[in-house]
Design a protein around this motif. Structure first.
Motif, PDB file in Angstrom:
ATOM      1  N   GLY A 176       5.678   4.077   4.668  1.00 60.49           N
ATOM      2  CA  GLY A 176       5.145   5.048   3.729  1.00 60.49           C
ATOM      3  C   GLY A 176       5.733   6.430   3.968  1.00 60.49           C
ATOM      4  O   GLY A 176       6.019   6.814   5.111  1.00 60.49           O
ATOM      5  N   ALA A 177       5.915   7.186   2.882  1.00 56.56           N
ATOM      6  CA  ALA A 177       6.543   8.506   2.964  1.00 56.56           C
ATOM      7  C   ALA A 177       5.531   9.596   2.644  1.00 56.56           C
ATOM      8  O   ALA A 177       5.073   9.716   1.504  1.00 56.56           O
ATOM      9  CB  ALA A 177       7.728   8.597   1.999  1.00 56.56           C
ATOM     10  N   GLY A 178       5.155  10.347   3.668  1.00 51.49           N
ATOM     11  CA  GLY A 178       4.344  11.546   3.486  1.00 51.49           C
ATOM     12  C   GLY A 178       5.191  12.728   3.930  1.00 51.49           C
ATOM     13  O   GLY A 178       6.089  13.171   3.226  1.00 51.49           O
ATOM     14  N   THR A 179       4.940  13.205   5.142  1.00 48.38           N
ATOM     15  CA  THR A 179       5.830  14.216   5.715  1.00 48.38           C
ATOM     16  C   THR A 179       7.187  13.607   6.044  1.00 48.38           C
ATOM     17  O   THR A 179       8.146  14.324   6.288  1.00 48.38           O
ATOM     18  CB  THR A 179       5.233  14.798   7.003  1.00 48.38           C
ATOM     19  N   THR A 180       7.269  12.292   6.059  1.00 52.62           N
ATOM     20  CA  THR A 180       8.434  11.448   6.392  1.00 52.62           C
ATOM     21  C   THR A 180       8.735  11.434   7.893  1.00 52.62           C
ATOM     22  O   THR A 180       9.809  11.007   8.297  1.00 52.62           O
ATOM     23  CB  THR A 180       9.710  11.821   5.597  1.00 52.62           C
ATOM     24  N   ASP A 203       6.574   5.438  -1.646  1.00 52.49           N
ATOM     25  CA  ASP A 203       6.015   6.720  -2.058  1.00 52.49           C
ATOM     26  C   ASP A 203       4.997   6.499  -3.171  1.00 52.49           C
ATOM     27  O   ASP A 203       4.943   5.424  -3.780  1.00 52.49           O
ATOM     28  CB  ASP A 203       7.144   7.638  -2.534  1.00 52.49           C
ATOM     29  N   SER A 204       4.202   7.510  -3.451  1.00 54.36           N
ATOM     30  CA  SER A 204       3.212   7.441  -4.520  1.00 54.36           C
ATOM     31  C   SER A 204       3.780   8.008  -5.809  1.00 54.36           C
ATOM     32  O   SER A 204       4.505   9.010  -5.785  1.00 54.36           O
ATOM     33  CB  SER A 204       1.962   8.243  -4.138  1.00 54.36           C
ATOM     34  N   VAL A 205       3.464   7.395  -6.936  1.00 50.69           N
ATOM     35  CA  VAL A 205       3.829   7.955  -8.234  1.00 50.69           C
ATOM     36  C   VAL A 205       3.138   9.313  -8.375  1.00 50.69           C
ATOM     37  O   VAL A 205       1.949   9.443  -8.094  1.00 50.69           O
ATOM     38  CB  VAL A 205       3.410   7.014  -9.380  1.00 50.69           C
ATOM     39  N   VAL A 239      13.889   3.371  -2.332  1.00 46.18           N
ATOM     40  CA  VAL A 239      12.584   4.012  -2.482  1.00 46.18           C
ATOM     41  C   VAL A 239      11.778   3.240  -3.519  1.00 46.18           C
ATOM     42  O   VAL A 239      12.286   2.916  -4.596  1.00 46.18           O
ATOM     43  CB  VAL A 239      12.715   5.481  -2.924  1.00 46.18           C
ATOM     44  N   ILE A 240      10.527   2.946  -3.195  1.00 42.97           N
ATOM     45  CA  ILE A 240       9.600   2.299  -4.122  1.00 42.97           C
ATOM     46  C   ILE A 240       8.450   3.256  -4.378  1.00 42.97           C
ATOM     47  O   ILE A 240       7.880   3.818  -3.435  1.00 42.97           O
ATOM     48  CB  ILE A 240       9.060   0.978  -3.549  1.00 42.97           C
ATOM     49  N   ARG A 241       8.113   3.430  -5.644  1.00 39.84           N
ATOM     50  CA  ARG A 241       6.982   4.290  -6.010  1.00 39.84           C
ATOM     51  C   ARG A 241       5.830   3.426  -6.506  1.00 39.84           C
ATOM     52  O   ARG A 241       6.037   2.536  -7.330  1.00 39.84           O
ATOM     53  CB  ARG A 241       7.406   5.301  -7.072  1.00 39.84           C
ATOM     54  N   GLY A 266      -2.764   0.714   1.685  1.00 42.51           N
ATOM     55  CA  GLY A 266      -2.736   0.016   0.401  1.00 42.51           C
ATOM     56  C   GLY A 266      -1.471   0.307  -0.386  1.00 42.51           C
ATOM     57  O   GLY A 266      -0.910  -0.585  -1.033  1.00 42.51           O
ATOM     58  N   THR A 267      -1.014   1.539  -0.320  1.00 45.35           N
ATOM     59  CA  THR A 267       0.224   1.906  -1.010  1.00 45.35           C
ATOM     60  C   THR A 267       1.420   1.178  -0.422  1.00 45.35           C
ATOM     61  O   THR A 267       2.256   0.628  -1.147  1.00 45.35           O
ATOM     62  CB  THR A 267       0.453   3.431  -0.927  1.00 45.35           C
ATOM     63  N   VAL A 268       1.516   1.167   0.885  1.00 41.92           N
ATOM     64  CA  VAL A 268       2.641   0.506   1.557  1.00 41.92           C
ATOM     65  C   VAL A 268       2.640  -0.990   1.264  1.00 41.92           C
ATOM     66  O   VAL A 268       3.682  -1.583   0.944  1.00 41.92           O
ATOM     67  CB  VAL A 268       2.605   0.767   3.076  1.00 41.92           C
ATOM     68  N   VAL A 269       1.481  -1.627   1.362  1.00 44.04           N
ATOM     69  CA  VAL A 269       1.398  -3.072   1.117  1.00 44.04           C
ATOM     70  C   VAL A 269       1.754  -3.392  -0.330  1.00 44.04           C
ATOM     71  O   VAL A 269       2.504  -4.337  -0.608  1.00 44.04           O
ATOM     72  CB  VAL A 269      -0.001  -3.604   1.470  1.00 44.04           C
ATOM     73  N   SER A 270       1.245  -2.621  -1.276  1.00 46.11           N
ATOM     74  CA  SER A 270       1.551  -2.860  -2.682  1.00 46.11           C
ATOM     75  C   SER A 270       3.049  -2.731  -2.943  1.00 46.11           C
ATOM     76  O   SER A 270       3.654  -3.577  -3.608  1.00 46.11           O
ATOM     77  CB  SER A 270       0.778  -1.871  -3.562  1.00 46.11           C
ATOM     78  N   GLY A 271       3.656  -1.669  -2.412  1.00 40.62           N
ATOM     79  CA  GLY A 271       5.093  -1.480  -2.600  1.00 40.62           C
ATOM     80  C   GLY A 271       5.913  -2.579  -1.961  1.00 40.62           C
ATOM     81  O   GLY A 271       6.904  -3.049  -2.533  1.00 40.62           O
ATOM     82  N   ALA A 272       5.506  -2.994  -0.775  1.00 41.95           N
ATOM     83  CA  ALA A 272       6.235  -4.054  -0.079  1.00 41.95           C
ATOM     84  C   ALA A 272       6.153  -5.372  -0.842  1.00 41.95           C
ATOM     85  O   ALA A 272       7.161  -6.086  -0.997  1.00 41.95           O
ATOM     86  CB  ALA A 272       5.675  -4.225   1.331  1.00 41.95           C
ATOM     87  N   MET A 273       4.966  -5.705  -1.341  1.00 45.73           N
ATOM     88  CA  MET A 273       4.819  -6.958  -2.071  1.00 45.73           C
ATOM     89  C   MET A 273       5.608  -6.943  -3.377  1.00 45.73           C
ATOM     90  O   MET A 273       6.165  -7.965  -3.793  1.00 45.73           O
ATOM     91  CB  MET A 273       3.339  -7.241  -2.332  1.00 45.73           C
ATOM     92  N   ASP A 274       5.674  -5.800  -4.013  1.00 46.77           N
ATOM     93  CA  ASP A 274       6.483  -5.673  -5.220  1.00 46.77           C
ATOM     94  C   ASP A 274       7.962  -5.927  -4.904  1.00 46.77           C
ATOM     95  O   ASP A 274       8.650  -6.649  -5.630  1.00 46.77           O
ATOM     96  CB  ASP A 274       6.293  -4.277  -5.823  1.00 46.77           C
TER      97      ASP A 274
END
Length: 346
Positions: A176-180, A203-205, A239-241, A266-274
């Motif tokens: 996940g990307a916040g401050t990175t 990342d988040s949309v 990068v996945i949003r 939840g964001t990381v898991v959703s992006g990874a599964m996509d």
């Protein structure tokens, strides 16, 4: 038997969950929330504080100050309490109530920014407040998680080697990307060792970390309303949003199987599964980093009225939403006033 005398001396870094039975695809989730701060931010907080102490920046009279949407604030609150420092966390109105109360319980002061900045987020206002505070009194010490190299060094020294040891044939890593800080520390580690690991940033949309237009984000944690100063995109392969509704669905799907995680996870898991759904994963070893647990999101992500007020009824009708035991009839929703949406980005 571990015996410690300081809360930051304990951090479980070897726990993984195989998500195949939940999502139908193999993904090993590295759980980083099992410490007294409850998130991966303990690593960065500890690294930055110890560096400041070694360099003489922190003294007994110092007052720590930091801008945080929540988890780093909790980690610094815990460390400050343990070491005897005063700490002021500058956050915003999206910060979960339980997180604010936890910081205050640890003896920290919390200042909440409610005004949006020119980019439609809170971060600019938070940073302006911190700068003004430091200019007014030289006792304030700002660690600046957004620019401090200790943020990524913490994960270069700990998180990445922990993963490499357990998965010597790792193919893909989702971060996940916040401050990175986590992203850059892990990416640098594998790149410098010439390990053929594909680094996928999640990342988040609505975040502008990797460009694009800013948008409303209601879940604190991942994403930024400015380009992260620590980010070097040359280390990132893709990068996945992720939309917030997909973050919430992933959280509830995990909760229905007994795993209560936070919004960043939840964001990381959703992006990874996509990503995994769109690629040939035969023989692929994939790991994702889960930054947080879910207890601090009980009044937001896991609260029906909050979800209805921001995302509508359709989301709550999704099979991923936690309504009761699998196979049971949905539990009746508690009537109540819907919260008024507050726009902003971290």
């Amino acid at each position: 038997m571990p015996v410690i005398s300081a809360p930051h001396a304990f951090n479980e870094g070897r726990l993984y969950i195989d998500l195949r039975s939940i999502f139908g695809r193999s993904l090993y989730l590295k759980c980083e929330g099992f410490n007294f701060a409850g998130s991966i931010k303990l690593k960065a907080a500890n690294e930055m504080v110890e560096t400041a102490e070694r360099e003489g920046v922190l003294t007994p009279d110092s007052i720590l100050v930091e801008s945080s949407s929540g988890n780093l604030g909790v980690a610094l609150s815990m460390i400050a309490a343990s070491k005897g420092y005063r700490f002021l966390c500058v956050t915003d109105s999206r910060c979960n109530l339980s997180t604010r109360l936890l910081m205050e319980a640890l003896g920290s002061e919390v200042h909440i920014i409610a005004d949006l900045d020119a980019n439609g987020g809170f971060l600019g206002r938070r940073l302006d407040y911190v700068r003004a505070l430091c200019a007014s009194d030289d006792r304030y010490v700002w660690l600046s998680q957004y620019t401090n190299p200790g943020n990524w060094r913490a994960h270069y020294r700990t998180t990445a080697p922990e993963i490499a040891q357990e998965f010597p044939r790792l193919d893909v890593l989702f971060v996940g990307a916040g401050t990175t800080g986590t992203l850059m520390g892990c990416a640098r580690y594998f790149r410098e060792r010439r390990r053929p690991v594909r680094i996928i940033a999640v990342d988040s949309v609505g975040s502008v970390s990797f460009g694009g237009k800013p948008g409303r984000r209601m879940i604190p944690g991942l994403g930024m309303s400015m380009r992260p100063p620590l980010l070097d995109e040359s280390y990132v392969d893709e990068v996945i949003r992720v939309e917030e509704v997909d973050t919430i669905r992933a959280c509830h799907r995990l909760a229905r199987r007994g795993f209560l995680f936070g919004g960043s996870t939840g964001t990381v898991v959703s992006g990874a599964m996509d990503w995994l759904a769109r690629h040939d994963t035969r023989g692929l070893t994939a790991v994702a980093i889960a930054p947080d647990l879910g207890e601090r999101y009980l009044d937001t992500i896991y609260q029906a009225n909050w979800l209805q007020g921001l995302y509508g009824d359709d989301l709550l009708d999704s099979e991923e939403v936690t309504t009761g035991p699998r196979g049971a009839e949905p539990l009746p929703r508690t009537p109540g006033r819907r919260p008024k949406p507050q726009e902003g980005t971290a």
